[in-house]
Scaffold this motif. Structure first.
Motif, PDB file in Angstrom:
ATOM      1  N   MET A 157       0.953  -0.867   0.000  1.00 61.99           N
ATOM      2  CA  MET A 157       0.000   0.000   0.000  1.00 61.99           C
ATOM      3  C   MET A 157       0.991   0.901   0.000  1.00 61.99           C
ATOM      4  O   MET A 157       1.816   0.494   0.617  1.00 61.99           O
ATOM      5  N   PRO A 163      11.922 -15.299  -5.338  1.00 61.62           N
ATOM      6  CA  PRO A 163      11.721 -16.189  -4.185  1.00 61.62           C
ATOM      7  C   PRO A 163      10.434 -16.996  -4.349  1.00 61.62           C
ATOM      8  O   PRO A 163       9.508 -16.577  -5.051  1.00 61.62           O
ATOM      9  N   ASP A 164      10.371 -18.153  -3.693  1.00 65.54           N
ATOM     10  CA  ASP A 164       9.190 -19.018  -3.815  1.00 65.54           C
ATOM     11  C   ASP A 164       7.942 -18.340  -3.274  1.00 65.54           C
ATOM     12  O   ASP A 164       6.845 -18.491  -3.822  1.00 65.54           O
ATOM     13  N   VAL A 165       8.098 -17.625  -2.170  1.00 63.95           N
ATOM     14  CA  VAL A 165       6.977 -16.923  -1.538  1.00 63.95           C
ATOM     15  C   VAL A 165       7.503 -15.583  -1.033  1.00 63.95           C
ATOM     16  O   VAL A 165       8.640 -15.482  -0.573  1.00 63.95           O
ATOM     17  N   PHE A 166       6.681 -14.547  -1.138  1.00 65.23           N
ATOM     18  CA  PHE A 166       7.178 -13.217  -0.793  1.00 65.23           C
ATOM     19  C   PHE A 166       6.036 -12.294  -0.384  1.00 65.23           C
ATOM     20  O   PHE A 166       4.868 -12.508  -0.744  1.00 65.23           O
ATOM     21  N   GLN A 167       6.403 -11.289   0.379  1.00 63.60           N
ATOM     22  CA  GLN A 167       5.449 -10.260   0.785  1.00 63.60           C
ATOM     23  C   GLN A 167       5.112  -9.405  -0.438  1.00 63.60           C
ATOM     24  O   GLN A 167       5.972  -9.101  -1.255  1.00 63.60           O
ATOM     25  N   ASN A 168       3.848  -8.988  -0.538  1.00 60.89           N
ATOM     26  CA  ASN A 168       3.406  -8.259  -1.726  1.00 60.89           C
ATOM     27  C   ASN A 168       2.361  -7.223  -1.318  1.00 60.89           C
ATOM     28  O   ASN A 168       1.908  -7.197  -0.170  1.00 60.89           O
ATOM     29  N   ALA A 169       1.992  -6.378  -2.264  1.00 60.81           N
ATOM     30  CA  ALA A 169       0.981  -5.355  -2.023  1.00 60.81           C
ATOM     31  C   ALA A 169       0.161  -5.160  -3.292  1.00 60.81           C
ATOM     32  O   ALA A 169       0.605  -5.522  -4.390  1.00 60.81           O
ATOM     33  N   VAL A 170      -1.007  -4.553  -3.156  1.00 59.35           N
ATOM     34  CA  VAL A 170      -1.965  -4.482  -4.254  1.00 59.35           C
ATOM     35  C   VAL A 170      -1.409  -3.763  -5.473  1.00 59.35           C
ATOM     36  O   VAL A 170      -1.745  -4.100  -6.611  1.00 59.35           O
ATOM     37  N   PRO A 201      -8.606  -3.126  -8.431  1.00 56.79           N
ATOM     38  CA  PRO A 201      -7.250  -3.625  -8.678  1.00 56.79           C
ATOM     39  C   PRO A 201      -6.444  -2.624  -9.488  1.00 56.79           C
ATOM     40  O   PRO A 201      -6.931  -2.086 -10.483  1.00 56.79           O
ATOM     41  N   HIS A 202      -5.233  -2.348  -9.065  1.00 54.02           N
ATOM     42  CA  HIS A 202      -4.417  -1.342  -9.732  1.00 54.02           C
ATOM     43  C   HIS A 202      -3.822  -1.882 -11.028  1.00 54.02           C
ATOM     44  O   HIS A 202      -3.442  -3.048 -11.109  1.00 54.02           O
ATOM     45  N   PRO A 203      -3.678  -1.022 -12.038  1.00 55.18           N
ATOM     46  CA  PRO A 203      -3.063  -1.470 -13.291  1.00 55.18           C
ATOM     47  C   PRO A 203      -1.552  -1.613 -13.140  1.00 55.18           C
ATOM     48  O   PRO A 203      -0.948  -1.065 -12.209  1.00 55.18           O
ATOM     49  N   ALA A 204      -0.926  -2.318 -14.052  1.00 51.22           N
ATOM     50  CA  ALA A 204       0.533  -2.391 -14.079  1.00 51.22           C
ATOM     51  C   ALA A 204       1.084  -0.975 -14.266  1.00 51.22           C
ATOM     52  O   ALA A 204       0.599  -0.221 -15.102  1.00 51.22           O
ATOM     53  N   GLY A 205       2.086  -0.630 -13.467  1.00 47.22           N
ATOM     54  CA  GLY A 205       2.645   0.719 -13.514  1.00 47.22           C
ATOM     55  C   GLY A 205       2.103   1.628 -12.435  1.00 47.22           C
ATOM     56  O   GLY A 205       2.526   2.782 -12.311  1.00 47.22           O
ATOM     57  N   ALA A 206       1.177   1.122 -11.612  1.00 52.66           N
ATOM     58  CA  ALA A 206       0.569   1.940 -10.551  1.00 52.66           C
ATOM     59  C   ALA A 206       1.618   2.406  -9.548  1.00 52.66           C
ATOM     60  O   ALA A 206       1.533   3.525  -9.025  1.00 52.66           O
ATOM     61  N   ASP A 207       2.614   1.561  -9.265  1.00 57.99           N
ATOM     62  CA  ASP A 207       3.641   1.940  -8.296  1.00 57.99           C
ATOM     63  C   ASP A 207       4.454   3.139  -8.776  1.00 57.99           C
ATOM     64  O   ASP A 207       4.850   3.999  -7.987  1.00 57.99           O
ATOM     65  N   VAL A 208       4.682   3.230 -10.081  1.00 58.21           N
ATOM     66  CA  VAL A 208       5.415   4.364 -10.654  1.00 58.21           C
ATOM     67  C   VAL A 208       4.578   5.638 -10.527  1.00 58.21           C
ATOM     68  O   VAL A 208       5.091   6.711 -10.186  1.00 58.21           O
ATOM     69  N   CYS A 209       3.278   5.513 -10.776  1.00 63.80           N
ATOM     70  CA  CYS A 209       2.376   6.664 -10.653  1.00 63.80           C
ATOM     71  C   CYS A 209       2.313   7.162  -9.204  1.00 63.80           C
ATOM     72  O   CYS A 209       2.277   8.372  -8.954  1.00 63.80           O
ATOM     73  N   GLU A 210       2.285   6.225  -8.263  1.00 56.79           N
ATOM     74  CA  GLU A 210       2.239   6.595  -6.850  1.00 56.79           C
ATOM     75  C   GLU A 210       3.471   7.405  -6.460  1.00 56.79           C
ATOM     76  O   GLU A 210       3.372   8.437  -5.793  1.00 56.79           O
ATOM     77  N   SER A 211       4.638   6.946  -6.878  1.00 60.34           N
ATOM     78  CA  SER A 211       5.872   7.655  -6.561  1.00 60.34           C
ATOM     79  C   SER A 211       5.892   9.038  -7.204  1.00 60.34           C
ATOM     80  O   SER A 211       6.323  10.019  -6.583  1.00 60.34           O
ATOM     81  N   ALA A 212       5.415   9.121  -8.447  1.00 56.76           N
ATOM     82  CA  ALA A 212       5.374  10.404  -9.153  1.00 56.76           C
ATOM     83  C   ALA A 212       4.420  11.374  -8.466  1.00 56.76           C
ATOM     84  O   ALA A 212       4.709  12.577  -8.356  1.00 56.76           O
ATOM     85  N   PHE A 213       3.300  10.875  -7.993  1.00 56.79           N
ATOM     86  CA  PHE A 213       2.299  11.712  -7.335  1.00 56.79           C
ATOM     87  C   PHE A 213       2.883  12.360  -6.088  1.00 56.79           C
ATOM     88  O   PHE A 213       2.740  13.565  -5.859  1.00 56.79           O
ATOM     89  N   LEU A 214       3.568  11.573  -5.287  1.00 52.12           N
ATOM     90  CA  LEU A 214       4.192  12.081  -4.063  1.00 52.12           C
ATOM     91  C   LEU A 214       5.284  13.102  -4.375  1.00 52.12           C
ATOM     92  O   LEU A 214       5.325  14.186  -3.793  1.00 52.12           O
ATOM     93  N   ARG A 215       6.154  12.752  -5.304  1.00 51.71           N
ATOM     94  CA  ARG A 215       7.291  13.622  -5.622  1.00 51.71           C
ATOM     95  C   ARG A 215       6.846  14.949  -6.234  1.00 51.71           C
ATOM     96  O   ARG A 215       7.314  16.023  -5.832  1.00 51.71           O
ATOM     97  N   ILE A 216       5.924  14.900  -7.190  1.00 53.03           N
ATOM     98  CA  ILE A 216       5.507  16.117  -7.884  1.00 53.03           C
ATOM     99  C   ILE A 216       4.690  17.017  -6.965  1.00 53.03           C
ATOM    100  O   ILE A 216       4.809  18.246  -7.018  1.00 53.03           O
ATOM    101  N   ALA A 217       3.877  16.431  -6.092  1.00 53.32           N
ATOM    102  CA  ALA A 217       3.134  17.245  -5.125  1.00 53.32           C
ATOM    103  C   ALA A 217       4.092  17.981  -4.207  1.00 53.32           C
ATOM    104  O   ALA A 217       3.862  19.152  -3.851  1.00 53.32           O
TER     105      ALA A 217
END
Length: 427
Positions: A1, A97-104, A384-400
């Motif tokens: 998240m 890894p076989d199993v890993f922590q993840n986020a939406v 469900p977030h589209p592929a690339g959502a993590d990049v958009c999230e980082s951009a939103f924080l930085r540009i704001a």
């Protein structure tokens, strides 16, 4: 998240290489999980988190191995940014890894890269149970009918406040209060409480998502952005005015005080973040902190949903059965719930939720806050977030942040965000 969340994570999840080495958590190598002549299977488990989280997880692994002596678990622990750098390298090399922590925000991205194991087959085989999840969390890791992640805990956006400053200003937030009421309260806090009301909410992607959902929109659709440049112009214009009026904390001072929160640094009386981060403020600051409800547009709809960290499996694992058994144990075993507590959010399954009874005031308040959301009937399903959502999230924080520092005009900031997201989302 991520958002403010991303900033908080860097604080919460920071750990030195020395402490990692002391814990002995790094895997001996990056080879895929294997087997031995006596039938023992080894799987690799990777996660991000603070040092305390890692100690707890290691304890749960020991419990798992005691109950499943034929399954051994190699561990790989990294701070949040380093985790994804390493994971991307491993995934690109066909050796995650076989199993890993993840986020939406990463489900569609790594599903499209053919990285994630669809766990539905393991559910049908009886190796993983999706029963007894609280408040619809069993659906949280489902994308296009595929079960790509299993929740380990739940959290929701909330407003963390300095209770003493709010009391001094005579402000008492209540469920269903509106943004107009929040704005009026912010002026009281500035004038009577002697502090900015907010730390900088205009870069918190997950908060803006709620604001949009209150209006029948959303930050993301399944394929792209769910709002327009005009929508964001309105939001960020309010941000610029907030900083100039002293309603929002001086961004330069907020940045200078990082990684400490603007709330505990006494620059702001509150900030919007995930409810399970509330522990941070009590550990960091000298005042009394608590959770307040999200303001609304119409006095009813908050747009909220329960978010969650999840466990996912690798599509390339040689041991899907054992991965499923491991995940099942980690989300259902009561002993694991007692060990982990609310480190990754309020426990996701009823077995663990009922096994762990928080004794400290902060965790009690987190549990009460989420229960109030369920009781109020305001919770919805996340898109469900589209592929690339993590990049958009980082951009939103930085540009704001650049906007509120005066480095960009509103129009420039909006144009830059949409340009970067168009590239990240592929259209």
């Amino acid at each position: 998240m991520g958002s403010k969340k991303g900033v908080d994570r860097r604080r919460l999840l920071k750990v030195t290489g020395a402490s990692v080495a002391a814990l002995g958590l790094l895997a001996a190598g990056c080879g895929a999980g294997g087997g031995s002549g006596d039938g023992t299977v080894t799987i690799r488990y990777a996660w991000w988190g603070a040092e305390d989280r890692s100690k707890r997880i290691i304890e749960t692994i020991r419990l798992f191995e005691k109950k499943h002596p034929k399954i051994k678990v190699k561990t790989d622990f990294q701070p949040y940014p380093d985790f994804w750098k390493k994971f991307n390298t491993q995934a690109s090399g066909g050796n995650p890894p076989d199993v890993f922590q993840n986020a939406v925000g990463f489900l569609r991205k790594y599903d499209e890269r053919n990285v994630l194991l669809d766990l539905n087959a393991q559910v049908k085989a009886g190796n993983l149970s999706m029963d007894n999840f609280r408040a619809g969390l069993d659906k949280f890791g489902v994308v296009d009918g595929k079960l790509l992640g299993v929740p380990v805990g739940s959290n929701s956006m909330g407003l963390v406040i300095d209770k003493k400053v709010y009391a001094k200003a005579g402000v008492t937030p209540e469920q269903g209060w509106t943004w107009d009421e929040f704005d009026a309260a912010a002026k009281k806090i500035r004038d009577k409480g002697g502090r900015a009301a907010d730390s900088g909410m205009y870069g918190v992607m997950y908060l803006y998502d709620l604001v949009l959902r209150q209006q029948g929109k959303a930050f993301f659709t399944e394929k792209g952005l769910g709002f327009t440049e005009a929508d964001l112009t309105k939001w960020w214009t309010k941000a610029e005015r907030g900083v100039k009026s002293g309603i929002v904390a001086d961004t330069e001072k907020v940045v200078q005080n990082k990684p400490k929160s603007a709330v505990t640094a006494e620059l702001a009386a509150g900030e919007f973040t995930w409810d399970n981060f509330t522990n941070r403020y009590s550990a960091e600051g000298k005042s009394e902190y608590g959770l307040a409800p999200i303001p609304t547009t119409d006095g009813k709809k908050t747009g909220q949903y329960l978010g969650s960290l999840m466990l996912s499996g690798s599509k390339r694992t040689q041991h899907p059965k054992e991965v499923a058994q491991f995940i099942d144990f980690m989300v259902h075993d009561p002993g694991v719930g007692k060990i982990m507590g609310y480190d990754r959010g309020v426990l996701a399954t009823t077995e663990q939720y009922e096994a762990y009874k928080p004794q400290d005031p902060v965790n009690k308040e987190i549990a009460a806050y989420e229960k109030s959301l369920v009781d109020a009937g305001v919770l919805e399903q996340i898109t469900p977030h589209p592929a690339g959502a993590d990049v958009c999230e980082s951009a939103f924080l930085r540009i704001a942040e650049e906007l509120t520092l005066g480095k960009r005009s509103v129009d420039e900031a909006v144009e830059q965000f949409f340009t970067e997201c168009k590239t990240a989302l592929g259209g």
